[in-house]
Enzyme design. Structure first.
Site, mmCIF file in Angstrom:
data_model
loop_
_atom_site.group_PDB
_atom_site.id
_atom_site.type_symbol
_atom_site.label_atom_id
_atom_site.label_comp_id
_atom_site.label_asym_id
_atom_site.label_seq_id
_atom_site.Cartn_x
_atom_site.Cartn_y
_atom_site.Cartn_z
ATOM 1 N N HIS A 98 -3.165 7.850 5.940
ATOM 2 C CA HIS A 98 -3.330 6.523 5.349
ATOM 3 C C HIS A 98 -4.752 6.045 5.644
ATOM 4 C CE1 HIS A 98 -2.008 2.933 3.402
ATOM 5 N NE2 HIS A 98 -2.271 2.181 4.459
ATOM 6 N N LYS A 151 -9.931 7.731 1.553
ATOM 7 C CA LYS A 151 -10.323 6.342 1.312
ATOM 8 C C LYS A 151 -11.794 6.131 1.638
ATOM 9 C CE LYS A 151 -5.850 4.006 1.985
ATOM 10 N NZ LYS A 151 -4.973 5.156 2.239
ATOM 11 N N HIS A 206 -9.725 1.944 -0.817
ATOM 12 C CA HIS A 206 -8.278 1.742 -0.687
ATOM 13 C C HIS A 206 -7.754 1.150 -1.990
ATOM 14 C CE1 HIS A 206 -4.384 0.867 0.698
ATOM 15 N NE2 HIS A 206 -4.650 0.420 1.913
ATOM 16 N N PHE A 258 1.538 -3.017 4.528
ATOM 17 C CA PHE A 258 1.882 -4.333 5.045
ATOM 18 C C PHE A 258 3.373 -4.575 4.805
ATOM 19 C CE2 PHE A 258 -2.484 -6.664 4.675
ATOM 20 C CZ PHE A 258 -2.903 -6.030 5.828
ATOM 21 N N CYS A 318 0.800 -1.230 0.000
ATOM 22 C CA CYS A 318 0.000 0.000 0.000
ATOM 23 C C CYS A 318 0.836 1.285 0.000
ATOM 24 C CB CYS A 318 -0.929 0.002 1.200
ATOM 25 S SG CYS A 318 -1.917 -1.498 1.311
ATOM 26 N N GLU A 351 -1.894 5.351 13.574
ATOM 27 C CA GLU A 351 -1.542 6.566 12.829
ATOM 28 C C GLU A 351 -1.796 7.818 13.667
ATOM 29 O OE1 GLU A 351 -1.992 8.413 8.322
ATOM 30 O OE2 GLU A 351 -3.407 6.858 8.983
#
Length: 403
Positions: A294, A326, A331, A390, A162, A305
């Site tokens: 994010h 998002k 996403h 990830f 991502c 975050e």
């Protein structure tokens, strides 16, 4: 070191097939997430996504091109055409020889993989199209942009889940800043919205069945999207000589690795990336007005975050605006940072902060100004764009209003 500016932007995503429509949707807080439409969707537990609708590839590309262009490549080429057209650049001579393409994607031609697995395993066919490999390879989109626009300089693809687009744009920025290239085409794309692509994500048990609600206490997971965002990063002096409109300045970047867990995010890794981007851009924390988060809508990401933002910005964190688009477009996995950069450009150039829609309940662990549900007019001089992937791969871009 040279100053780097953005002189062109293009996109295809669930909110719009171009930048103007996408920004209008962001201003209106419109949701592009809806029921998925593709083969065997009824076999899925997750049936919503930020799917690009009304994109007629057959009208844009001929039969031979369609045999080579996976959906992620189709999106990329359309977005690149818009961005390069806005920039006014024509790549020939020395400009062509030195300018290149750096794009991000996590999965590459997932739709092509999916269709050909069906053909071989389900339908029992023993042959596939001879162009399957060049169609599905991760570097296909970057290669076709290079071919289409005569870009002969450094060109490659970055794949860091991502964070792919932000890592790609960071590399392009560095190439222009150091004088390696006068201009670079950069961004990213993804198209995983097919049966296999969604089924794989289902297995992680991080997906929402109804909506993406970043930072809201009742959030219940992420929602996949698809699309592309492409930009022209250019040497500022080169752009000024041409008299072209400058959208904003790319001021700095930083990357970090959590080095801890393959799926669980780390507050320290995220904080080091944000702090590093500020240091590289030579801006103080209190100069930042907006962060495009994010913000996936998962419990783990959002609270981690927010904690990282609090660590980096201290008392100024309460004055920051931080939103996750998002919630509107889903996403986009490897392409997400590229589309989200549009929200930063809109904040810096137009003074409009894209909202976090779907926000319903305060979460004490996410008690920041998340610009809930409605866009806001505000003057912003510096913005950050966060991407945390990830594998613990983090990439943050710092952008500055150009004046």
């Amino acid at each position: 070191m040279k100053r780097v500016v953005i002189t062109g932007a293009g996109t295809v995503n669930a909110l719009g097939h171009n930048v103007a429509d996408t920004m209008e949707a962001m201003r209106e807080g419109r949701c592009g997430i809806g029921p998925l439409e593709f083969q065997d969707v009824d076999r899925l537990a997750i049936r919503i996504g930020g799917q690009v609708r009304g994109f007629e590839a057959e009208g844009l590309y001929n039969r031979q091109q369609m045999s080579l262009y996976d959906r992620f490549t189709q999106f990329t080429l359309a977005a690149a055409k818009e961005a390069i057209s806005q920039s006014g650049l024509i790549f020939s001579g020395e400009l062509s020889a030195k300018s290149g393409v750096v794009l991000g994607t996590a999965g590459g031609g997932v739709s092509t993989w999916d269709a050909n697995y069906r053909s071989v395993y389900e339908e029992g066919k023993n042959r596939v199209h001879p162009f399957v490999v060049p169609k599905l390879m991760n570097n296909a989109a970057a290669s076709h942009v290079s071919i289409e626009h005569n870009l002969k300089g450094p060109s490659f693809t970055v794949s860091t889940a991502c964070a792919s687009s932000n890592h790609a744009m960071a590399q392009a920025f560095q190439m222009v800043r150091t004088g390696m290239a006068p201009a670079m085409i950069t961004g990213g794309s993804e198209s995983m919205l097919c049966f296999g692509g969604v089924k794989a994500w289902e297995g992680l048990r991080v997906m929402s069945r109804d909506a993406c609600r970043p930072f809201s206490a009742n959030r219940n997971g992420m929602v996949q999207g698809e699309g592309a965002g492409v930009f022209v990063f250019e040497d500022m002096e080169h752009a000024r000589k041409r008299g072209v409109e400058i959208l904003c300045e790319v001021a700095g970047f930083a990357m970090s690795s959590d080095a801890s867990d393959i799926v669980m995010p780390s507050k320290n890794g995220a904080a080091r990336a944000m702090a590093g981007a500020l240091a590289d851009a030579r801006v103080n924390a209190d100069e930042v007005g907006y962060i495009n988060a994010h913000g996936t809508g998962t419990a783990a990401n959002d609270k981690t975050e927010c904690a990282a933002v609090a660590d980096v910005f201290g008392p100024h964190a309460d004055k920051l605006m931080i939103s996750s688009t998002k919630s509107m477009h889903g996403h986009l996995i490897g392409g997400t940072g590229a589309v989200e950069l549009l929200a930063c450009i809109m904040a810096l150039r137009d003074g409009v902060i894209a909202p976090t829609i779907g926000y319903e309940e305060l979460d004490p662990e996410c008690a920041l100004d998340v610009v809930p549900n409605e866009a806001r007019d505000a003057l912003v001089d510096v913005a950050l764009s966060n991407a945390f992937a990830f594998g613990g791969m983090n990439a943050v871009l710092a952008l500055r209003k150009f004046a």
